[in-house]
Design an enzyme around this catalytic site. Sequence first.
Site, PDB file in Angstrom:
ATOM      1  CB  THR A  14      33.898   1.767  -9.361  1.00 50.38           C
ATOM      2  OG1 THR A  14      32.838   0.833  -9.582  1.00 50.38           O
ATOM      3  CG2 THR A  14      34.891   1.196  -8.378  1.00 50.38           C
ATOM      4  CG  ASN A  47      29.820  -4.237   0.513  1.00 48.15           C
ATOM      5  OD1 ASN A  47      29.341  -4.968  -0.343  1.00 48.15           O
ATOM      6  ND2 ASN A  47      29.916  -2.931   0.355  1.00 48.15           N
ATOM      7  CE  LYS A  76      31.181   1.409  -1.928  1.00 47.57           C
ATOM      8  NZ  LYS A  76      32.233   0.385  -1.772  1.00 47.57           N
ATOM      9  CB  CYS A 134      23.948  -5.449  -6.788  1.00 44.75           C
ATOM     10  SG  CYS A 134      25.060  -5.691  -5.415  1.00 44.75           S
ATOM     11  CG  ASN A 159      36.734  -3.937  -9.927  1.00 46.91           C
ATOM     12  OD1 ASN A 159      35.932  -4.863  -9.839  1.00 46.91           O
ATOM     13  ND2 ASN A 159      36.543  -2.757  -9.349  1.00 46.91           N
ATOM     14  CB  ALA A 160      34.648  -6.286 -14.761  1.00 48.63           C
ATOM     15  CB  ILE A 161      35.782  -8.628  -9.117  1.00 52.66           C
ATOM     16  CG1 ILE A 161      37.138  -7.898  -9.095  1.00 52.66           C
ATOM     17  CG2 ILE A 161      35.867  -9.953  -8.358  1.00 52.66           C
ATOM     18  CD1 ILE A 161      38.297  -8.607  -9.728  1.00 52.66           C
ATOM     19  CE  LYS A 194      35.854 -10.555  -3.191  1.00 51.29           C
ATOM     20  NZ  LYS A 194      35.164  -9.671  -4.091  1.00 51.29           N
ATOM     21  CG  ASN A 236      27.628  -2.859  -3.817  1.00 49.16           C
ATOM     22  OD1 ASN A 236      27.308  -1.832  -4.407  1.00 49.16           O
ATOM     23  ND2 ASN A 236      28.451  -3.741  -4.338  1.00 49.16           N
TER      24      ASN A 236
END
Length: 299
Positions: free
Chosen positions: A191, A98, A163, A128, A68-70, A44, A125
């Site tokens: 996503t 990640n 990514k 962000c 998802n909007a974690i 994660k 990632n």
Amino acid sequence: MNMSVELAGVTLKNPVMTASGTFGSGEEFSDFVDLNQLGAVVTKGVANVPWEGNQTPRVAEVYGGMLNAIGLQNPGIDLFIKRDIPFLKQYDTKIIVNVCGKSAADYCEVVERLGDEPVDMLEINISCPNVKEGGIAFGQDPKSVEEITKEVKKYAKQPVIMKLSPNVTDITEMAKAAESGGADVLSLINTLTGMKIDIWKRKFALANKTGGLSGPAVHPIAVRMVYQTAQAVKLPIIGMGGIATAEDAVEMMLAGATAVSVGTANFHNPAVTEEIIAGMHSYLKEQGIEDIRELIGAV
């Protein structure tokens, strides 16, 4: 029969790994999946400090997948180093961390801290929100992609995977920017931005209003973007987006991916990664293919 593939000098026993954010850091899935079977576990997102994530509700089911909007909730790098790396080191699999951040300095801090840790690769990632640029994702502007890649590469001791976000006009522009910045590997797609409204409550299904769409619905888009990227750059690619079966994984490799990540499918079938590995093995056998690398970009 050879199932192993290579990414920037790192050899994976097979091309199947988990997608970040869908597998925790491996521990919660270890009762269902033999982590030793996987090519790699992708953790994660990890930030320099703990992140609380977004308000709930933050997951919604939709046709062909989920939103998802974690908000990249995570306990931060200190706890990750103390708890998660030692757990994963018990297994014979590669560890890909990640990394997320809100500024270039955030990313670099995490990357530097991981320099002496026993992890194999770093996946950055760039979906962000870049707080300095008014919240637009790092991955939505080619200049920003090249700059963040260059910065991270200054501090990284492990190979760097960038990514890519699919929420752009031209994915190849972002891929080329990451390549110019010195990326070792690319992974895509993250996503797609989506929305769901509950017509009975007349409210957004997610507190955040929008969320990331993943699952089988995004697979054909992911295959197209991986194919385009493979034509545009010389870097190896980790393909992901709606992979739920061995057929999906083989298709992604034929489009140009060297390895594949399985995400949303883990939620409804925790053992899916092992099934995909077995299915790919059977496919090679049926097709009389001795080396899985023959599939990479074969179309």
